[in-house]
Design a protein around this motif. Structure first.
Motif, PDB file in Angstrom:
ATOM      1  N   ILE A  68       0.770  -1.028  -0.069  1.00 31.85           N
ATOM      2  CA  ILE A  68       0.026  -0.055   0.002  1.00 31.85           C
ATOM      3  C   ILE A  68       0.733   1.348   0.048  1.00 31.85           C
ATOM      4  O   ILE A  68       0.728   2.131  -0.813  1.00 31.85           O
ATOM      5  N   GLY A  69       1.848   1.500   0.907  1.00 29.67           N
ATOM      6  CA  GLY A  69       2.711   2.554   0.937  1.00 29.67           C
ATOM      7  C   GLY A  69       3.463   2.835  -0.266  1.00 29.67           C
ATOM      8  O   GLY A  69       3.714   4.080  -0.821  1.00 29.67           O
ATOM      9  N   ALA A  70       3.980   1.790  -0.727  1.00 30.36           N
ATOM     10  CA  ALA A  70       4.481   1.753  -1.818  1.00 30.36           C
ATOM     11  C   ALA A  70       3.917   2.356  -3.107  1.00 30.36           C
ATOM     12  O   ALA A  70       4.330   3.044  -3.929  1.00 30.36           O
ATOM     13  N   LEU A  71       2.780   1.827  -3.367  1.00 22.36           N
ATOM     14  CA  LEU A  71       1.735   2.095  -4.532  1.00 22.36           C
ATOM     15  C   LEU A  71       1.305   3.438  -4.178  1.00 22.36           C
ATOM     16  O   LEU A  71       1.376   4.410  -5.397  1.00 22.36           O
ATOM     17  N   LEU A  72       1.067   4.026  -2.964  1.00 25.28           N
ATOM     18  CA  LEU A  72       0.654   5.381  -2.902  1.00 25.28           C
ATOM     19  C   LEU A  72       1.962   6.457  -3.316  1.00 25.28           C
ATOM     20  O   LEU A  72       1.437   7.390  -4.096  1.00 25.28           O
ATOM     21  N   ILE A  73       3.296   5.957  -3.355  1.00 22.30           N
ATOM     22  CA  ILE A  73       4.228   7.005  -3.764  1.00 22.30           C
ATOM     23  C   ILE A  73       4.249   7.133  -5.418  1.00 22.30           C
ATOM     24  O   ILE A  73       4.132   8.099  -5.945  1.00 22.30           O
ATOM     25  N   GLY A  74       4.134   6.092  -6.146  1.00 31.18           N
ATOM     26  CA  GLY A  74       4.081   6.040  -7.540  1.00 31.18           C
ATOM     27  C   GLY A  74       2.800   6.699  -8.007  1.00 31.18           C
ATOM     28  O   GLY A  74       2.804   7.464  -8.952  1.00 31.18           O
ATOM     29  N   LEU A  75       1.735   6.340  -7.317  1.00 37.88           N
ATOM     30  CA  LEU A  75       0.478   6.852  -7.709  1.00 37.88           C
ATOM     31  C   LEU A  75       0.295   8.486  -7.555  1.00 37.88           C
ATOM     32  O   LEU A  75      -0.013   9.306  -8.394  1.00 37.88           O
ATOM     33  N   ASN A  76       0.828   8.592  -6.353  1.00 36.94           N
ATOM     34  CA  ASN A  76       0.738  10.337  -6.018  1.00 36.94           C
ATOM     35  C   ASN A  76       1.662  11.206  -7.052  1.00 36.94           C
ATOM     36  O   ASN A  76       1.456  12.126  -7.614  1.00 36.94           O
ATOM     37  N   ALA A  77       2.901  10.517  -7.352  1.00 39.72           N
ATOM     38  CA  ALA A  77       3.841  11.121  -8.202  1.00 39.72           C
ATOM     39  C   ALA A  77       3.367  11.271  -9.597  1.00 39.72           C
ATOM     40  O   ALA A  77       3.313  12.211 -10.339  1.00 39.72           O
ATOM     41  N   ALA A  78       2.576  10.220 -10.150  1.00 34.72           N
ATOM     42  CA  ALA A  78       1.790  10.037 -11.300  1.00 34.72           C
ATOM     43  C   ALA A  78       0.756  11.204 -11.432  1.00 34.72           C
ATOM     44  O   ALA A  78       0.577  11.812 -12.413  1.00 34.72           O
ATOM     45  N   LYS A  79       0.105  11.138 -10.367  1.00 31.19           N
ATOM     46  CA  LYS A  79      -1.134  11.932 -10.453  1.00 31.19           C
ATOM     47  C   LYS A  79      -0.765  13.707 -10.432  1.00 31.19           C
ATOM     48  O   LYS A  79      -1.056  14.332 -11.232  1.00 31.19           O
ATOM     49  N   ALA A  80       0.532  13.899  -9.586  1.00 29.81           N
ATOM     50  CA  ALA A  80       1.062  15.181  -9.670  1.00 29.81           C
ATOM     51  C   ALA A  80       1.493  15.541 -11.081  1.00 29.81           C
ATOM     52  O   ALA A  80       1.180  16.716 -11.337  1.00 29.81           O
ATOM     53  N   LEU A  81       2.197  14.550 -11.566  1.00 31.86           N
ATOM     54  CA  LEU A  81       2.779  15.023 -12.920  1.00 31.86           C
ATOM     55  C   LEU A  81       1.796  14.988 -13.914  1.00 31.86           C
ATOM     56  O   LEU A  81       1.762  16.239 -14.770  1.00 31.86           O
ATOM     57  N   LEU A 114      -8.311   7.969  -8.666  1.00 35.42           N
ATOM     58  CA  LEU A 114      -8.068   6.625  -8.706  1.00 35.42           C
ATOM     59  C   LEU A 114      -7.078   6.048  -7.245  1.00 35.42           C
ATOM     60  O   LEU A 114      -6.284   6.890  -6.840  1.00 35.42           O
ATOM     61  N   GLU A 115      -7.821   4.991  -6.620  1.00 31.53           N
ATOM     62  CA  GLU A 115      -7.158   4.550  -5.220  1.00 31.53           C
ATOM     63  C   GLU A 115      -6.201   3.574  -5.621  1.00 31.53           C
ATOM     64  O   GLU A 115      -6.157   2.763  -6.574  1.00 31.53           O
ATOM     65  N   PRO A 116      -5.164   3.326  -4.961  1.00 30.42           N
ATOM     66  CA  PRO A 116      -4.448   2.149  -5.192  1.00 30.42           C
ATOM     67  C   PRO A 116      -4.966   0.938  -4.866  1.00 30.42           C
ATOM     68  O   PRO A 116      -5.986   0.723  -3.709  1.00 30.42           O
ATOM     69  N   MET A 117      -4.811  -0.203  -5.455  1.00 29.41           N
ATOM     70  CA  MET A 117      -5.251  -1.548  -4.971  1.00 29.41           C
ATOM     71  C   MET A 117      -4.295  -2.453  -4.755  1.00 29.41           C
ATOM     72  O   MET A 117      -3.589  -2.730  -5.637  1.00 29.41           O
ATOM     73  N   THR A 118      -4.313  -2.686  -3.425  1.00 28.92           N
ATOM     74  CA  THR A 118      -2.989  -3.785  -3.131  1.00 28.92           C
ATOM     75  C   THR A 118      -3.418  -5.167  -3.359  1.00 28.92           C
ATOM     76  O   THR A 118      -2.510  -5.806  -3.768  1.00 28.92           O
TER      77      THR A 118
END
Ligand code: KG4
Ligand code: ZN
Length: 344
Positions: free
Chosen positions: A86-99, A332-336
């Motif tokens: 979950i934590g790992a996914l959140l970092i990539g997902l939020n970086a992608a959203k911000a970009l 979009l939410e991360p899906m563990t």
């Protein structure tokens, strides 16, 4: 021409890649955390997250630079939305959203497991004829899939307990081998006798294409530590026997996979076979499949695309570009976990 930037952060690799038209890899940067986790014998989620935070921006910068493009040239941002930590996914997902928000370009979440399989397809898109058999052999997943097109899958077999890569990692740990377990077993197995120990893989009554590796793992445990031992008990075998255990375990697990692949081919009219996932890096299974003379084309990912990487994410996203989800993609939410085999 469509340029897609992909981001991968599901577990212990931080990746970013730029891929043109779904198959031409312009850059593929992977920052591996193997050394960080090695001392603990497995991935420590909190440490993985901190490392993703430190690496995500430098990795994105490097991928843009290596591709020889600017952020303005990117048409779509894609990211592995799960399954993963979950934590790992959140970092990539939020970086992608911000970009995506910053450069005002669409954003697509991609299934990491599906992307592992796409790694074998991406070089052959012009010649593939469907239906194909997809064989996912990874750390968290084991699937036989009926593929009628990129993005159209139906699971025809899966594991009822451990995934194949998970079994490799657990057996490596009880043998006292370093993390990651798969490559350590492969290497030790090279000097062992694959028929020394008569291990067995599981079969599931009435579901011949399903897998079970947990009994095999327990037989290995009892062989090397004694009947009824726990994983913390001391080893009762010498180094030579350890080699035979690694070779016999690997041979048993792969014989089971190859047997079920052959059965799936008998039951369906497949035109080709695609392997994907970290375990597909192993030369012993590649050799075993070759010796089986399957009679239809068999595709493996290039070695650098067997491990977690973002090129497979950006490549697969190309096939979803005209199928963007409704609503605000930034929701979009991360899906563990992604139930059974589910695609975007
Ligand atoms: O596909 P992957 O990234 O896992 C998931 O996405 O769930 O692959 C990681 C797995 C680990 O279990 C690792 O031990 C295994 O792939 N692996 C191997 C080899 N290289 C990596 N297993 C067997 N032989 C290898 N050479
Ligand atoms: Zn993976």
């Amino acid at each position: 021409m469509t340029l897609i930037l992909g981001i991968e952060s599901t577990c212990d690799e931080t990746g970013c890649a730029v891929v043109k038209n779904g198959s031409e890899i312009l850059s593929n940067v992977v920052a591996s955390q193997v050394e960080l986790h090695k001392v603990y014998g497995g991935v420590v989620p909190e440490l993985a997250c901190r490392q993703h935070v430190d690496m995500i921006i430098p990795v994105i910068d490097q991928a843009i630079k290596d591709a020889g493009v600017t952020l303005d040239d990117i048409d779509i941002i894609s990211v592995a939305k799960g399954p993963g930590l979950i934590g790992a996914l959140l970092i990539g997902l939020n970086a992608a959203k911000a970009l995506s928000f910053a450069i005002n370009k669409p954003f697509i979440g991609i299934n990491h497991v599906e992307a592992h399989l796409y790694a074998a397809m991406m070089g052959h898109l012009d010649t593939i004829t469907f239906p194909s058999l997809g064989v996912v052999i990874s750390g968290g997943h084991t699937f036989l899939l009926h593929i009628s097109d990129v993005g159209k899958y139906q699971a025809i077999g899966t594991t009822v307990d451990d995934a194949i890569g998970e079994a490799f990692d657990k057996v490596a740990k009880i043998l006292g081998l370093p993390y990651p377990g798969g490559p350590a077993i492969e290497s030790l197995a090279k000097s062992g006798d694959p028929h020394h120990y008569p291990f067995k893989s599981g079969t599931i009554k009435g579901r011949p294409l399903n897998f079970s590796f947990s009994g095999l793992k327990t037989s290995v445990l009892y062989t090397i530590k004694g009947q009824g031992a726990s994983k913390h008990s001391p080893l009762i075998i010498n180094d030579d026997e350890k080699r035979h255990v690694a070779a016999s375990f690997q041979n048993t697990a792969f014989t089971d996979i190859v047997k079920k692949v052959s059965l799936a081919l008998e039951q369906h009219d497949f035109q080709s076979v695609f392997f994907g996932g970290g375990v597909s890096n192993n030369s012993a299974i590649r050799d075993m499949v070759e010796q089986e003379n399957i009679g239809i084309p068999v595709f493996w990912p290039p070695r650098e695309l067997t491990q977690d990487n973002a090129a497979m994410i950006a490549g697969l996203a190309y096939h979803y570009r005209s199928n963007l989800p409704e609503g605000d993609p930034l929701d979009l939410e991360p899906m563990t976990r992604i139930p059974s085999f589910h695609c975007p």
